[in-house]
Design an enzyme around this catalytic site. Structure first.
Site, PDB file in Angstrom:
ATOM      1  N   ASN A 148      16.858 -58.820 -14.638  1.00  9.83           N
ATOM      2  CA  ASN A 148      16.093 -60.034 -14.912  1.00  9.83           C
ATOM      3  C   ASN A 148      16.062 -60.179 -16.427  1.00  9.83           C
ATOM      4  O   ASN A 148      15.329 -59.471 -17.105  1.00  9.83           O
ATOM      5  CB  ASN A 148      14.672 -59.897 -14.345  1.00  9.83           C
ATOM      6  CG  ASN A 148      13.794 -61.081 -14.734  1.00  9.83           C
ATOM      7  OD1 ASN A 148      14.278 -62.075 -15.282  1.00  9.83           O
ATOM      8  ND2 ASN A 148      12.502 -60.986 -14.449  1.00  9.83           N
TER       9      ASN A 148
ATOM     10  N   LYS B 235      14.950 -62.517 -18.122  1.00  8.47           N
ATOM     11  CA  LYS B 235      13.777 -63.262 -18.598  1.00  8.47           C
ATOM     12  C   LYS B 235      14.249 -64.314 -19.628  1.00  8.47           C
ATOM     13  O   LYS B 235      15.333 -64.848 -19.475  1.00  8.47           O
ATOM     14  CB  LYS B 235      12.710 -62.311 -19.136  1.00  8.47           C
ATOM     15  CG  LYS B 235      12.372 -61.216 -18.104  1.00  8.47           C
ATOM     16  CD  LYS B 235      11.172 -60.410 -18.431  1.00  8.47           C
ATOM     17  CE  LYS B 235      10.953 -59.360 -17.331  1.00  8.47           C
ATOM     18  NZ  LYS B 235       9.727 -58.593 -17.497  1.00  8.47           N
TER      19      LYS B 235
ATOM     20  N   HIS C  97       7.717 -64.154  -9.781  1.00 10.18           N
ATOM     21  CA  HIS C  97       7.566 -63.064 -10.749  1.00 10.18           C
ATOM     22  C   HIS C  97       6.148 -63.108 -11.325  1.00 10.18           C
ATOM     23  O   HIS C  97       5.582 -64.183 -11.515  1.00 10.18           O
ATOM     24  CB  HIS C  97       8.603 -63.201 -11.866  1.00 10.18           C
ATOM     25  CG  HIS C  97       8.670 -61.983 -12.730  1.00 10.18           C
ATOM     26  ND1 HIS C  97       7.777 -61.745 -13.744  1.00 10.18           N
ATOM     27  CD2 HIS C  97       9.502 -60.914 -12.700  1.00 10.18           C
ATOM     28  CE1 HIS C  97       8.069 -60.577 -14.309  1.00 10.18           C
ATOM     29  NE2 HIS C  97       9.103 -60.054 -13.692  1.00 10.18           N
TER      30      HIS C  97
ATOM     31  N   GLU D   3       5.097 -62.844 -14.214  1.00 14.87           N
ATOM     32  CA  GLU D   3       4.968 -63.653 -15.431  1.00 14.87           C
ATOM     33  C   GLU D   3       4.797 -65.125 -15.075  1.00 14.87           C
ATOM     34  O   GLU D   3       4.097 -65.871 -15.760  1.00 14.87           O
ATOM     35  CB  GLU D   3       6.183 -63.419 -16.344  1.00 14.87           C
ATOM     36  CG  GLU D   3       6.094 -62.052 -17.017  1.00 14.87           C
ATOM     37  CD  GLU D   3       7.428 -61.393 -17.292  1.00 14.87           C
ATOM     38  OE1 GLU D   3       8.462 -62.072 -17.284  1.00 14.87           O
ATOM     39  OE2 GLU D   3       7.422 -60.158 -17.512  1.00 14.87           O
TER      40      GLU D   3
ATOM     41  N   GLU E 163       6.723 -55.013  -7.948  1.00 16.86           N
ATOM     42  CA  GLU E 163       6.578 -54.813  -9.393  1.00 16.86           C
ATOM     43  C   GLU E 163       5.101 -54.691  -9.743  1.00 16.86           C
ATOM     44  O   GLU E 163       4.411 -55.711  -9.875  1.00 16.86           O
ATOM     45  CB  GLU E 163       7.172 -56.013 -10.146  1.00 16.86           C
ATOM     46  CG  GLU E 163       8.646 -56.229  -9.902  1.00 16.86           C
ATOM     47  CD  GLU E 163       9.322 -56.934 -11.077  1.00 16.86           C
ATOM     48  OE1 GLU E 163      10.376 -56.452 -11.498  1.00 16.86           O
ATOM     49  OE2 GLU E 163       8.793 -57.939 -11.582  1.00 16.86           O
TER      50      GLU E 163
ATOM     51  N   GLY F  10       7.256 -53.989 -18.658  1.00 13.07           N
ATOM     52  CA  GLY F  10       7.394 -54.100 -20.110  1.00 13.07           C
ATOM     53  C   GLY F  10       6.453 -53.192 -20.878  1.00 13.07           C
ATOM     54  O   GLY F  10       6.289 -53.341 -22.093  1.00 13.07           O
TER      55      GLY F  10
ATOM     56  N   SER G 167       9.665 -51.172 -15.863  1.00 10.92           N
ATOM     57  CA  SER G 167      10.157 -50.114 -16.766  1.00 10.92           C
ATOM     58  C   SER G 167      11.154 -49.175 -16.085  1.00 10.92           C
ATOM     59  O   SER G 167      11.204 -47.983 -16.376  1.00 10.92           O
ATOM     60  CB  SER G 167       8.989 -49.321 -17.370  1.00 10.92           C
ATOM     61  OG  SER G 167       8.128 -50.179 -18.094  1.00 10.92           O
TER      62      SER G 167
ATOM     63  N   GLY H  28      14.113 -55.316 -16.178  1.00 15.02           N
ATOM     64  CA  GLY H  28      13.905 -56.237 -17.292  1.00 15.02           C
ATOM     65  C   GLY H  28      14.612 -55.734 -18.538  1.00 15.02           C
ATOM     66  O   GLY H  28      15.814 -55.903 -18.711  1.00 15.02           O
ATOM     67  N   GLY H  29      13.862 -55.084 -19.407  1.00 17.75           N
ATOM     68  CA  GLY H  29      14.367 -54.650 -20.714  1.00 17.75           C
ATOM     69  C   GLY H  29      15.711 -53.945 -20.664  1.00 17.75           C
ATOM     70  O   GLY H  29      16.613 -54.256 -21.449  1.00 17.75           O
TER      71      GLY H  29
END
Ligand code: 13P
Length: 250
Positions: A9, A11, A94, A96, A166, A172, A212, A233-234
């Protein structure tokens, strides 16, 4: 029995050129993946990334979809527009989007119905906030989020969706749910699906962990019996890192 699925993802990261370059770096690194590999990219990157994907084993995903087929919804993108752009998967709900953009369990359900109707595979995100875990609301909350999201789908349609568990406190933050915590809550989600749609359906639904997830912890998480993949993500923004996650079994 269930084929693992690792999805990135991105983002709100990567412009079209950067996105295409990332995918070009990724292609040789993930070509022998045993799992399904998906990149969920910003809408502006879909075309360039699709071109870069070519006939590789990487699948294209989006990060949201509107629930109406067309009309006066300025700024929104329909399921059909995604399909015609070569998209196969779409992240829905999600945390967010729930936190910053007013997404609710009801709108998540509407988006899921629109996505499935158009032939997209939704990656439906559920998960608790830190205070909800502390108050021991995690199990009823993820049960409720999951069942509302799936309302109106047939059992056969449910068997094909992907759910991403999640925990919001792990996104994050560098904090990861322990392997056992993630496995246990994903087990709760599967049990909720079994209760409503039958064990056979629940056994087919792929449920990812997200929060994470990275090369350092992917093996432990993927060794758990309930965890069928990850929503990353990251670590999906760096080709070598994402490839290490994808190649967790190598
Ligand atoms: P991080 O991997 O950066 O924690 O993000 C997880 C996530 O939100 C994926 O959808």
């Amino acid at each position: 029995m269930r084929k693992p699925i690792i999805a990135g993802n991105w983002k709100m990261n990567k412009n079209p050129e950067e996105g295409a370059n990332l995918v070009k770096e990724l292609i040789p690194l993930v070509k022998d993946a045993a799992c399904d590999v998906v990149v969920c990219v910003p809408a502006t990157d879909l075309y360039a990334v699709k071109q870069a994907i070519g006939d590789s084993n990487i699948h294209l995903g989006a990060q949201n979809v509107h629930f109406k087929e067309s009309g006066a919804y300025t700024g929104e993108i329909s399921a059909d527009m995604l399909v015609k752009s070569g998209v196969e998967y779409v992240i829905i709900g999600h945390s967010e989007r729930r936190q910053y953009f007013g997404e609710t369990d009801t709108t998540v359900n509407q988006r899921v119905l629109a996505a499935v109707k158009a032939g997209l595979i939704p990656i439906i995100c559920v998960g608790e906030k830190k205070e909800e875990r502390i108050a021991e609301y995690t199990d009823p909350l993820v049960t409720y989020q999951t069942l509302i999201a799936l309302t109106g789908l047939t059992a056969e349609e449910v068997s094909k969706v992907v759910i991403a568990y999640e925990p919001v406190w792990a996104i994050g933050t560098g904090l990861t749910a322990t392997d056992e915590q993630a496995n246990e809550t994903i087990g709760v989600i599967r049990k909720a699906i079994a209760g409503k749609y039958g064990q056979n359906v629940a056994d087919q639904v792929r449920i990812q962990y997200g929060g994470s997830m990275k090369p350092a912890n992917v093996k432990g998480l993927m060794a758990q019996c309930e965890i069928d993949g990850g929503l990353i993500g990251g670590a999906s923004l760096v080709a070598e890192d994402f490839a290490k996650v994808v190649n967790f079994d190598k």
